[in-house]
Design an enzyme around this catalytic site. Structure first.
Site, PDB file in Angstrom:
ATOM      1  N   SER A  22       0.813  -1.224   0.000  1.00  0.00           N
ATOM      2  CA  SER A  22       0.000   0.000   0.000  1.00  0.00           C
ATOM      3  C   SER A  22       0.837   1.261   0.000  1.00  0.00           C
ATOM      4  O   SER A  22       1.143   1.831   1.060  1.00  0.00           O
ATOM      5  CB  SER A  22      -0.953  -0.009   1.200  1.00  0.00           C
ATOM      6  OG  SER A  22      -2.030  -0.853   0.946  1.00  0.00           O
ATOM      7  N   GLU A 174     -13.513   3.941  -1.046  1.00  0.00           N
ATOM      8  CA  GLU A 174     -12.866   3.160   0.024  1.00  0.00           C
ATOM      9  C   GLU A 174     -13.846   2.841   1.148  1.00  0.00           C
ATOM     10  O   GLU A 174     -13.457   2.439   2.241  1.00  0.00           O
ATOM     11  CB  GLU A 174     -11.640   3.920   0.537  1.00  0.00           C
ATOM     12  CG  GLU A 174     -10.584   4.182  -0.529  1.00  0.00           C
ATOM     13  CD  GLU A 174      -9.688   2.985  -0.842  1.00  0.00           C
ATOM     14  OE1 GLU A 174      -9.250   2.307   0.104  1.00  0.00           O
ATOM     15  OE2 GLU A 174      -9.415   2.734  -2.038  1.00  0.00           O
ATOM     16  N   ARG A 214      -7.262   8.154  -2.562  1.00  0.00           N
ATOM     17  CA  ARG A 214      -7.905   6.928  -3.044  1.00  0.00           C
ATOM     18  C   ARG A 214      -9.407   7.081  -3.307  1.00  0.00           C
ATOM     19  O   ARG A 214     -10.005   6.238  -3.958  1.00  0.00           O
ATOM     20  CB  ARG A 214      -7.752   5.834  -1.984  1.00  0.00           C
ATOM     21  CG  ARG A 214      -6.331   5.440  -1.629  1.00  0.00           C
ATOM     22  CD  ARG A 214      -6.405   4.141  -0.833  1.00  0.00           C
ATOM     23  NE  ARG A 214      -5.187   3.773  -0.162  1.00  0.00           N
ATOM     24  CZ  ARG A 214      -5.068   2.635   0.524  1.00  0.00           C
ATOM     25  NH1 ARG A 214      -6.084   1.804   0.619  1.00  0.00           N
ATOM     26  NH2 ARG A 214      -3.944   2.324   1.125  1.00  0.00           N
ATOM     27  N   HIS A 250      -6.563   7.231   4.617  1.00  0.00           N
ATOM     28  CA  HIS A 250      -8.024   7.233   4.769  1.00  0.00           C
ATOM     29  C   HIS A 250      -8.373   8.288   5.821  1.00  0.00           C
ATOM     30  O   HIS A 250      -7.581   8.528   6.743  1.00  0.00           O
ATOM     31  CB  HIS A 250      -8.535   5.880   5.283  1.00  0.00           C
ATOM     32  CG  HIS A 250      -8.483   4.767   4.291  1.00  0.00           C
ATOM     33  ND1 HIS A 250      -8.038   3.503   4.607  1.00  0.00           N
ATOM     34  CD2 HIS A 250      -8.852   4.707   2.986  1.00  0.00           C
ATOM     35  CE1 HIS A 250      -8.125   2.720   3.543  1.00  0.00           C
ATOM     36  NE2 HIS A 250      -8.601   3.427   2.554  1.00  0.00           N
ATOM     37  N   CYS A 369     -10.228   0.271  11.613  1.00  0.00           N
ATOM     38  CA  CYS A 369     -10.146  -0.338  10.271  1.00  0.00           C
ATOM     39  C   CYS A 369     -10.773  -1.722  10.275  1.00  0.00           C
ATOM     40  O   CYS A 369     -11.282  -2.184   9.262  1.00  0.00           O
ATOM     41  CB  CYS A 369      -8.700  -0.531   9.824  1.00  0.00           C
ATOM     42  SG  CYS A 369      -7.753   0.959   9.680  1.00  0.00           S
TER      43      CYS A 369
HETATM   44  O1  SUG Z   1      -5.723  -0.574   2.412  1.00  0.00           O
HETATM   45  N1  SUG Z   1      -3.243  -2.193   4.291  1.00  0.00           N
HETATM   46  C1  SUG Z   1      -4.580  -1.637   4.230  1.00  0.00           C
HETATM   47  C2  SUG Z   1      -4.951  -0.988   5.532  1.00  0.00           C
HETATM   48  C3  SUG Z   1      -6.387  -0.572   5.548  1.00  0.00           C
HETATM   49  C4  SUG Z   1      -6.741   0.247   6.734  1.00  0.00           C
HETATM   50  N2  SUG Z   1      -8.093   0.610   6.703  1.00  0.00           N
HETATM   51  C5  SUG Z   1      -8.621   1.766   7.144  1.00  0.00           C
HETATM   52  N3  SUG Z   1      -7.871   2.803   7.392  1.00  0.00           N
HETATM   53  N4  SUG Z   1      -9.881   1.854   7.228  1.00  0.00           N
HETATM   54  C6  SUG Z   1      -4.681  -0.627   3.073  1.00  0.00           C
HETATM   55  O2  SUG Z   1      -3.712   0.109   2.866  1.00  0.00           O
HETATM   56  C7  SUG Z   1      -1.375  -3.540   3.500  1.00  0.00           C
HETATM   57  C8  SUG Z   1      -1.165  -4.920   2.929  1.00  0.00           C
HETATM   58  C9  SUG Z   1       0.293  -5.263   2.772  1.00  0.00           C
HETATM   59  O3  SUG Z   1       1.121  -4.369   2.577  1.00  0.00           O
HETATM   60  O4  SUG Z   1       0.626  -6.483   2.843  1.00  0.00           O
HETATM   61  C10 SUG Z   1      -2.812  -3.056   3.372  1.00  0.00           C
HETATM   62  O5  SUG Z   1      -3.510  -3.432   2.442  1.00  0.00           O
END
Ligand code: SUG
Length: 446
Positions: A22, A174, A214, A250, A369
């Site tokens: 990410s 999102e 995003r 986010h 999250c």
């Molecule tokens: O979409 N991390 C997620 C974290 C999501 C957090 N959600 C909220 N803030 N609501 C993302 O960035 C990392 C996966 C990796 O690097 O292996 C990841 O997808």
């Protein structure tokens, strides 16, 4: 009739790993290639669910996605048996293969946007799965997310399910990570607060320069239309592009709301005064509390490291709220100090409880999250799939299931083995029975 707010947490999947997928999410990048512990991750999540259920909250669970996603690799031109597809994808394009192994559906704040029946013209609860187009690994989620949501909220009399928005950056969505709802009681008409990172169809508006925004304004508006929200039920705000560039990918990394409280960082929004006046113009109910955290008390950097705002703000009794925070908030001096002062100040927040969700935090996912909020009436709750609600016996059953199927150490190379695929499918097949979901995974159709 009684209304309540239920939290549906994502169960961490058996392939939980750190792949640094990410861009713009600092924790995900910093922990890339760390060895993960899926068993511990799932148990940490379940412990939080059980604790909230014990506090008297209605707590549900959403099943993870089936990974590795072999079909996704076939769409990219890999062919042969499942094992051949996995091996060749891993050796030729390991970064893409690992994206198809991510357990990222655990962060159910990104599963969908949900509008309670009190806000919608047809008095149904509306669900739109988020398309998550900005990240390839997350864009693999919405189809099955929609199936899981339909299997949990499976009564057409009460629940309306929409397909996800068009898979295009112009409609990057999102989900609930950028959506909060203010209301007096959960059953009263509320203000749905949509926060977006950029305008897709207007280049003259401000946008982040370093990291991606995003979620678009146009996506938020489309969801509000689909959900049949009245004008009085919608407020829009642009995230401050400057904080997106500091790792706030986010809005739920920089603000959290519940009922008559908005708890947010001074730098969260592009135009804070407008946010406040827009909310007050539409909010009907008890005194509204804007709790603004100034930069000189908590820097944006400390907010991102601690996830002070990726906390759950829950109402345990009328007018009394508790913050569900990650342990990291206790460890960072400025944040711990600030939280103590918030509890003492004159506002509805009276308590804070800390949880160890480190396995998730290392990928940028805090307590908030991990959960999707669904405000429901007693009748709507009764129409919900009861096998997905957490009580002592469901908790025990799920812990046993995790202990039986999950590994306590997982590396990238493990993810490319047929054993992993079989283990994951066997576990998830059993889970669909525990949660009474029917067939929600593509592999179950075979
Ligand atoms: O979409 N991390 C997620 C974290 C999501 C957090 N959600 C909220 N803030 N609501 C993302 O960035 C990392 C996966 C990796 O690097 O292996 C990841 O997808």
């Amino acid at each position: 009739m009684k209304y309540l707010e239920a939290n549906f947490d994502g169960l961490v999947g058996p392939t939980h790993n750190y792949a640094g997928l990410s861009y713009g999410n600092v924790a995900s990048k910093n922990n890339a290639q760390a060895v993960s512990n899926p068993k511990q991750a799932a148990l940490q999540g379940l412990a939080k669910m059980k604790a909230l259920a014990d506090m008297g909250m209605t707590q549900g669970v959403l099943a993870p996605q089936a990974r590795p996603d072999v079909e996704a690799m076939r769409k990219l031109g890999f062919s042969g048996s499942d094992e051949q597809v996995m091996k060749s994808a891993y050796s030729q394009v390991p970064h893409i293969y690992l994206a198809a192994c991510s357990a990222s559906s655990m962060w159910t704040a990104n599963a969908a946007t949900v509008s309670p029946s009190a806000d919608t013209a047809d008095n149904k609860v509306h669900f739109t799965p988020a398309n998550l187009t900005n990240k390839y690994h997350r864009s693999l989620e919405p189809e099955v997310t929609g199936k899981i949501l339909k299997a949990v909220f499976n009564d057409e009399q009460y629940f309306e399910h929409h397909p996800h928005l068009p898979d295009n950056d112009h409609f990057g969505d999102e989900g609930a990570a950028n959506h909060t709802r203010f209301c007096n009681d959960y059953g009263e008409s509320g203000v749905e607060f949509f926060v977006y990172g950029k305008y897709a169809f207007n280049d003259s508006k401000p946008a982040p320069k370093k990291f991606p925004a995003r979620h678009t304004f146009e996506a938020s508006q489309a969801v509000a239309r689909l959900h049949k929200l009245g004008q009085q039920n919608q407020v829009y705000a642009q995230q401050n592009p400057g904080v997106i560039d500091q790792g706030v990918f986010h809005n739920d990394v920089i603000s959290v709301g519940n009922q008559n409280v908005l708890f947010y960082h001074q730098q969260a929004f592009l135009d804070t005064n407008k946010v406040k006046s827009d909310i007050l113009a539409k909010y009907q109910g008890d005194k509204f509390h804007f709790i603004e955290v100034p930069t000189d008390r908590v820097s944006v950097n400390d907010a991102v490291k601690s996830y002070l705002f990726n906390t759950q703000l829950i109402s345990l009794s009328k007018g009394q709220m508790t913050i569900i925070a990650p342990q990291e908030c206790q460890e960072i001096e400025s944040v711990n100090h600030y939280l103590k002062s918030v509890i003492e100040a004159d506002n509805p927040i009276v308590d804070v409880k800390f949880f160890d969700v480190k396995q998730s935090m290392q990928n940028g996912g805090g307590p908030a999250c991990l959960r999707l909020r669904v405000a429901l009436s007693e009748q709507e709750l009764a129409a919900t799939n009861q096998a997905c609600l957490i009580n002592q016996s469901k908790y025990d059953e799920l812990c046993n299931w995790v202990n039986k199927h999950y590994r306590d150490r997982l590396t990238a190379a493990d993810l490319a083995t047929l054993e992993m695929l079989n283990e994951s499918r066997t576990a998830l097949d059993e889970l669909t029975k525990i949660l009474n979901l029917g067939s929600v995974y593509p592999f179950q159709k075979a």
